[in-house]
Write an enzyme that holds these catalytic residues in place. Structure first.
Site, PDB file in Angstrom:
ATOM      1  N   GLY A 229      33.850  44.891 -23.318  1.00  0.00           N
ATOM      2  CA  GLY A 229      33.964  46.341 -23.418  1.00  0.00           C
ATOM      3  C   GLY A 229      35.277  46.825 -22.855  1.00  0.00           C
ATOM      4  O   GLY A 229      36.190  46.035 -22.578  1.00  0.00           O
ATOM      5  N   GLY A 230      35.375  48.151 -22.683  1.00  0.00           N
ATOM      6  CA  GLY A 230      36.611  48.740 -22.210  1.00  0.00           C
ATOM      7  C   GLY A 230      36.955  48.313 -20.796  1.00  0.00           C
ATOM      8  O   GLY A 230      38.128  48.273 -20.422  1.00  0.00           O
TER       9      GLY A 230
ATOM     10  N   VAL B 173      32.505  39.846 -19.946  1.00  0.00           N
ATOM     11  CA  VAL B 173      31.481  39.212 -19.114  1.00  0.00           C
ATOM     12  C   VAL B 173      31.140  37.852 -19.696  1.00  0.00           C
ATOM     13  O   VAL B 173      30.849  37.736 -20.895  1.00  0.00           O
ATOM     14  CB  VAL B 173      30.200  40.068 -19.029  1.00  0.00           C
ATOM     15  CG1 VAL B 173      29.223  39.448 -18.024  1.00  0.00           C
ATOM     16  CG2 VAL B 173      30.528  41.491 -18.638  1.00  0.00           C
TER      17      VAL B 173
ATOM     18  N   ASP C 156      27.400  55.433 -14.413  1.00  0.00           N
ATOM     19  CA  ASP C 156      27.226  55.098 -15.836  1.00  0.00           C
ATOM     20  C   ASP C 156      25.800  54.619 -16.089  1.00  0.00           C
ATOM     21  O   ASP C 156      25.576  53.518 -16.618  1.00  0.00           O
ATOM     22  CB  ASP C 156      28.236  54.031 -16.256  1.00  0.00           C
ATOM     23  CG  ASP C 156      28.365  53.908 -17.771  1.00  0.00           C
ATOM     24  OD1 ASP C 156      27.899  54.828 -18.483  1.00  0.00           O
ATOM     25  OD2 ASP C 156      28.916  52.906 -18.247  1.00  0.00           O
TER      26      ASP C 156
END
Length: 469
Positions: free
Chosen positions: A20-21, A25, A136
């Site tokens: 992702g941004g 992972v 988040d």
């Protein structure tokens, strides 16, 4: 998976879990302690030098995360900088994300909703006490394991990365479907912002719908979030306990001053509504995993007569190479992969994170690749008749460790590949089918397991006494 090499001389990546941004992972093996871990490389802030002020801030924030010690919070094992890129080492959790569960099960029963929300509030309470905001809270960051335990991950990553992420990528941290309006406006978030994310997750669980609908237009979502806000639930779902819908409406209010101010207050309201919810979640999860295993029973390619893996010679021929035709949705496979140990994933959303598949499934469109798809592709890409036996042993070890979902996914690839490349009577094929049946039996798919056991026995019988099936 790109060649990362040994991280910090200790963590050996073995698979891609998400991208992702914020970064990438990996599932990895800790070669010192010999355990599975998740390694998150924060590539958004790579290039840190030893005397960099940002590195000092990163380590300070990481130490704050390490102080959070709670069963509902993913444990942070280690942190540091590898070739200028900060990394976090965390526990790997075997289960599904809330996004994945709602995508397949639809709206959840009230006690399940309350139980998930209670797990999140417990995690937030522990974090807030340690001085850490999540920033988040969204369904793909909420995990549920096979015992029905709720776990929250990715605490404070925006804070860990600092302002460099926003200035370098120009993106809004968080997901507009679940981010608090004040955070969208650029106001420094307070605990009430985390509670807004919780309320939006509860809205999804109750309705089976994203708070602002299925649109992928970020501008439209932001306009709704700052305009009318999340539609109220009061009176919309009469079958739901009134106390639960009222709580969601309070959590989703646009003005943070109108929301509950302390997470403990929310947890107190939820405890009386969550009785039996953990067992119900475990049952839902067991059904989800069982259905997934049954869907993969024939594998990603036709079980009888599927072509061998790419690059392997056709049976009876030398030099001729077959190319497997695997039916799959047309998405960027290199970006597909969950950020949680066994969740579902899709294309990246507006903040660069891999988007959970609920918005696609609920809109009636084709779901993006799941972890099962990604796992099958990974196994297919490296399987040959020569290494089928070692892959089978890996799957058997997963069964014996009780990691049935991962075992079912791997066997759903191994079996059709063995059928096509080794033949239905080969010992490796029969043994793989036997363990596939064991896996199904342990997932309570008794009829399918018995049928597969019978097929294996008939094949073995035909090989010993000449009786055909």
């Amino acid at each position: 998976m790109e060649n990362v090499g040994l991280v910090a001389g200790r963590y050996r990546p073995v698979g891609l879990l998400g991208r992702g941004g914020m970064g990438v992972v990996y599932e990895a093996v800790d070669e010192v302690l010999g355990r599975r871990v998740a390694v998150k490389m924060l590539t958004a802030v790579e290039g840190l030098a030893a005397d960099n002020e940002a590195l000092e801030r990163f380590m300070r924030e990481a130490r704050a995360l390490a102080r959070i010690d709670h069963p509902s919070v993913v444990t942070l094992y280690d942190t540091g900088v590898h070739d200028g890129t900060p990394y976090l080492v965390m526990q790997v959790l075997d289960g599904v994300s809330l996004a994945d569960l709602v995508a397949t099960a639809g709206p959840l029963p009230p006690t399940a909703v309350a139980s998930v929300a209670l797990g999140v509030t417990d995690a937030l309470a522990a974090a807030h006490e340690a001085g850490v905001l999540h920033r988040d809270v969204k369904p793909s960051n909420v995990g549920i394991d096979r015992a029905g335990r709720v776990v929250l991950q990715d605490f404070g990553l925006a804070r860990l990365a600092g302002e460099a992420v926003i200035t370098r990528t120009g993106v809004l941290m968080g997901t507009p479907q679940f981010i608090a309006p004040e955070a969208i406006r650029g106001v420094l978030p307070e605990p009430a912002a985390d509670l807004y994310g919780l309320g939006a997750c509860m809205y999804l669980m109750i309705t089976g719908e994203l708070p602002f609908g299925e649109t992928v237009d970020v501008g439209a979502i932001v306009e709704k979030a700052l305009g009318d806000g999340i539609p109220p639930l009061a009176g919309r779902k009469p079958a739901y306990p009134e106390g639960l819908t009222r709580l969601v409406d309070r959590l989703c209010r646009q003005d943070p001053a109108d929301r509950p101010q302390r997470v403990e207050e929310v947890g107190h309201e939820l405890r009386g509504l969550a009785d039996g919810g953990t067992a119900l979640l475990a049952g839902l999860l067991a059904g989800h995993i069982r259905e997934e295993a049954l869907e993969g029973l024939a594998g990603p390619v036709a079980a009888q007569g599927a072509p061998p893996p790419e690059g392997s010679p056709a049976p009876g021929h030398t030099g001729e190479v077959f190319r497997p035709q695997v039916e799959a949705p047309e998405y960027d496979w290199d970006r597909a992969g969950p950020s949680w140990g066994a969740g579902a994933a899709g294309p990246p959303d507006d903040d660069g994170e891999i988007r959970p598949r609920e918005s696609f499934r609920m809109a009636g469109r084709l779901a993006p690749p799941t972890l099962s798809d990604a796992t099958r592709r990974l196994v297919l890409s490296s399987m040959t008749p020569q290494n089928a036996l070692s892959r089978q042993r890996e799957a058997v070890n997963l069964v014996l460790r009780g990691e049935l979902r991962e075992a079912a996914q791997m066997l759903s690839v191994i079996v059709p590949v063995c059928l096509s490349s080794l033949g239905p009577d080969h010992l490796t094929t029969l043994t793989s089918q036997y363990w596939q049946a064991v896996c199904l039996a342990r997932l309570d798919a008794g009829d399918q397991a018995l049928d597969l056991f019978s097929r294996v026995n008939r094949r073995v019988g035909r090989g010993t006494d000449g009786i055909d099936d």
